[in-house]
Scaffold this motif. Sequence first.
Motif, short mmCIF file in Angstrom:
data_model
loop_
_atom_site.label_atom_id
_atom_site.label_comp_id
_atom_site.label_asym_id
_atom_site.label_seq_id
_atom_site.Cartn_x
_atom_site.Cartn_y
_atom_site.Cartn_z
N THR A 175 12.51 2.14 3.86
CA THR A 175 13.25 1.81 2.65
C THR A 175 13.50 3.09 1.85
N PRO A 176 14.76 3.47 1.64
CA PRO A 176 15.04 4.75 0.98
C PRO A 176 14.58 4.76 -0.48
N LEU A 177 13.91 5.84 -0.87
CA LEU A 177 13.51 6.05 -2.26
C LEU A 177 14.65 6.78 -2.96
N LEU A 178 15.27 6.13 -3.95
CA LEU A 178 16.45 6.69 -4.62
C LEU A 178 16.08 7.60 -5.79
N ALA A 179 14.97 7.30 -6.44
CA ALA A 179 14.57 8.10 -7.60
C ALA A 179 13.08 7.91 -7.84
N GLY A 180 12.46 8.92 -8.48
CA GLY A 180 11.05 8.79 -8.81
C GLY A 180 10.13 9.06 -7.65
N ARG A 181 8.96 8.42 -7.67
CA ARG A 181 7.93 8.66 -6.66
C ARG A 181 7.50 7.37 -5.98
N ASP A 182 6.80 7.52 -4.87
CA ASP A 182 6.21 6.39 -4.16
C ASP A 182 4.87 6.05 -4.80
N LEU A 183 4.31 4.92 -4.44
CA LEU A 183 2.98 4.54 -4.90
C LEU A 183 1.91 5.34 -4.15
N THR A 184 0.76 5.53 -4.76
CA THR A 184 -0.34 6.27 -4.13
C THR A 184 -1.63 5.47 -4.25
N ARG A 227 2.07 -4.88 -19.44
CA ARG A 227 3.16 -3.90 -19.41
C ARG A 227 3.07 -3.11 -18.10
N ILE A 228 4.21 -2.96 -17.46
CA ILE A 228 4.27 -2.23 -16.19
C ILE A 228 5.32 -1.14 -16.32
N GLN A 229 4.97 0.06 -15.87
CA GLN A 229 5.88 1.19 -15.94
C GLN A 229 6.57 1.40 -14.60
N VAL A 230 7.86 1.64 -14.64
CA VAL A 230 8.64 1.92 -13.42
C VAL A 230 8.47 3.39 -13.07
N VAL A 231 7.96 3.66 -11.86
CA VAL A 231 7.76 5.05 -11.42
C VAL A 231 8.69 5.43 -10.28
N GLY A 232 9.39 4.44 -9.69
CA GLY A 232 10.29 4.75 -8.59
C GLY A 232 11.33 3.66 -8.42
N VAL A 233 12.45 4.03 -7.83
CA VAL A 233 13.54 3.08 -7.55
C VAL A 233 13.93 3.22 -6.08
N VAL A 234 14.01 2.07 -5.37
CA VAL A 234 14.38 2.07 -3.96
C VAL A 234 15.68 1.29 -3.77
N GLU A 235 16.22 1.41 -2.58
CA GLU A 235 17.46 0.72 -2.26
C GLU A 235 17.24 -0.79 -2.21
N ASP A 236 18.31 -1.55 -2.51
CA ASP A 236 18.24 -3.01 -2.42
C ASP A 236 18.03 -3.45 -0.98
N GLY A 237 17.59 -4.69 -0.81
CA GLY A 237 17.39 -5.22 0.54
C GLY A 237 17.49 -6.72 0.56
N SER A 262 0.84 -1.19 0.00
CA SER A 262 0.00 0.00 0.00
C SER A 262 0.87 1.24 0.00
N PRO A 263 0.32 2.40 -0.32
CA PRO A 263 1.07 3.63 -0.10
C PRO A 263 1.51 3.74 1.35
N GLU A 264 2.64 4.34 1.57
CA GLU A 264 3.25 4.56 2.89
C GLU A 264 3.96 3.33 3.42
N TYR A 265 3.83 2.15 2.76
CA TYR A 265 4.55 1.00 3.29
C TYR A 265 6.06 1.24 3.27
N LEU A 266 6.57 1.76 2.16
CA LEU A 266 8.01 2.00 2.06
C LEU A 266 8.47 3.00 3.12
N GLN A 267 7.59 3.96 3.45
CA GLN A 267 7.92 4.92 4.51
C GLN A 267 7.96 4.23 5.86
N VAL A 268 6.98 3.35 6.13
CA VAL A 268 6.96 2.60 7.39
C VAL A 268 8.20 1.71 7.49
N ALA A 269 8.53 1.05 6.38
CA ALA A 269 9.68 0.14 6.38
C ALA A 269 11.01 0.88 6.45
#
Length: 811
Positions: A551-560, A600-610, A542-549
């Motif tokens: 997980t650094p957002l390196l480029a682009g945007r988070d999901l909404t 087809r899926i579009q990449v809208v953001g890139v996060v750090e590996d884990g 869901s949105p905000e999961y990456l924020q809770v976790a």
Amino acid sequence: MIGWLQDLRHACRQLRKSPGFTIAAFLTLAMAIGANAVVFSVLNGLILRPLNVPQAESLYLIERASDKDTSQSHPDYLDLRDRNHSFDSLAAYSVTQVAMNTGEGPSLIWGMESSSNYFDALRIQPYLGRFFNLSDDHGPNSAPYIVLSYAYWHSHFHDDRSVVGRTVQLNKHPFIILGVAPPEFRGTVVFVSPNFFVPMVNHEQVDGANDLNDRASRWVFMVVGHLKPEVTLAEATADLNSIGSYLEKTYPKDERQAGFSLARPNLLGDQFAPGVQAFIAGLMLLAGLILLAACANLGSLFAARAADRSREVALRLALGAGRSRILRQLFTEAVLISTMGGAAGLWGSVVLLHWLGVWQPFPQYPINMPVNPDATVYGVALLLSLASGFLLGAVPVKQVLRTEAYQIIKSGSTGAIGRRLTARDLLLGAQIAICAVLVTSSIVAVHGLVRSLHSSFGFEPRNAMLVDTDLNMAGYKTDSVPAMQKRMIDAMGSISGVTSVGLVNIPPLQAACCSESNIFTDKTTDLRPSNAAARVIMFSISPEYLQVAGTPLLAGRDLTWHDDKNTPRVAVVNRLFASRMFGSATNALGGYYKVDDGTRIQVVGVVEDGKYSPNITEDPRPAMFLPILQSPSTETWLAVRSTGNPHQLAAAIRSKLRDLDAGLPTFVQTWNQAMDGALFPSRIAAVSLGILGVMGSILSVTGIFGLAAYSVSKRLRELGIRMALGAQRKEVLQAALGRALKLLAFGSAAGLLLGILASRVLAFIVYQATPRDPLVLAGTVLAMSLLGLVATWIPAQRALSIDPAILLREE
């Protein structure tokens, strides 16, 4: 017989006369043999001993030849079962969790979905009632039956035999209890003791997934069967590979590299076995080294004891005793003390193994540790005891055979210390080297564990809670799931102290993680698995999961929340995914790729590996994070970050969810607790090797102390003369302890090199285990130096306290 009894009585008298020696030898052997019994029992239970089913020697597991993966799709299982000519029958099963309600509210329990022929194929007979079979199978959701394990029936139904025919609710679906499995049968997964068994054809009701006939969905965990007596492994493999070729040709979009191989099912096949086998083999090797060190230590003590008793032996020889009789008595003493030590060590190991057998390190999982000792373990312990006794008894043989009674009685001793390297020195040097191996391995394991606890996993588990819920278990279906998930997020956000809330279908490092998918470049049109660009881990969030976790957002945007089924498909990917598919994170933004069904899926953001899968020692994996509204999942984990007390927050979470739906089963824990399973191998390795390291250190200290003290006691007159002639304290210490310190230095150096080589095995078990780390090397050198200081302190003080006048006057 009378002679042997006399030898036994004489051995008891001699041991009573030397209580210090007896206690030291007894405890040393008890510790060493006990350690070997524990490790061998684990080896026996997990690797050597077959599963507890009839004719287990002919039971084999089918796995993919390419990657040793044991999972299959249900249609593939049916083809393997019906088209093979090598097995009596093939059974399939998968581990699952359900919400069972027996009338007192839902509770989460684990069990097995199994093929309808599961019990017949394994040749298991019911303890009570009957089992389901192929005659009950009439298609999807046609067999609402359940078989209870004996342990669950005993603990939850209190041996009530009238449960047969009773109806219970599984995920709010009625299931009829058909029977109870026998007490000795705990399923066919070594580490799991299922509470129930249900037919696999009811997969949709049990798991909430409509993929029973989906050939691309490999949710069936394992397929096993009894090989026919006249069929060899090579013939069976060829038979299975012919089926694999048929599947690959008939279903090219779903099958890739469909070759098969056979493995024993004990350790879940060859996918998991090598790491576990390497670790247990390493532990067995180290435990064996402990026993060798103990024997070396006691060999040195027995040799010193024989030297001290040289006058007694000489007098007995002078009085007419035969050398064989004296040797027999010495062997009797050695075997007696080794048997006593072995019995004590075995008793201690049985107590520890019984505790391990009922140990539940993860309360939410039905862990089964089949390590209880059997006749094989008892036999090995007895063999080690007798072998140790004979080895120790053989130490003074040469000394007794060469004893000259007249010379010893005349001079009073054979205890002169020469300059030549003796067998006693070699024993002690080997013991020190073994100790250094153990110390190096334990420091590597402990240091690796400490580093792993402070490592970046791609998320931050501190100050976060995880709530395991499955809406399918509470009866929620496709259309009602998103609304309930949003209500759960809003309810968690209303709790005081909560800063952010998110949803994920399965968190990283969990036992059931993770879903995987093939991905293809945007230009690929032939979407056969062989044309896939990569196989990636897949999360629905869901949105905000990456924020809770965290997980650094390196480029682009988070999901909404606007990324739903009515908008184009999007994803956030990790850095490794971006670099493999697009060359860099910058190039990945706005780029497209395809999944198995051609979407087809579009990449809208890139996060750090884990780290994602529960095996934290594996290499980094590419991963994609999909919006939960575009990739819905009824299996839902709430991630809640807060500034409050975890225990108070857990109570508040349960209360809020109970207000939303009292029939919703939940399990609340901190994120750190949820990582216990992934860190469990590292912790076990650190604890096991730490204990062995301490044991090796104790043995090394006693061995060095024994040699140093013996050397000082036999050279008192020489040291007194040296001091009377003006020798300095440094020279006296060098004369008294030089040999012991040289052995310590050479043995430690050899052991350090061997320890570095042995510690490479730990890299498969302990995350970030680095045997060549300077801290490890420095720690080993410091530890061995401290051991040498402790071991030689008392003999050094005795050497320095010599009064030459008093000593020479006595002489």
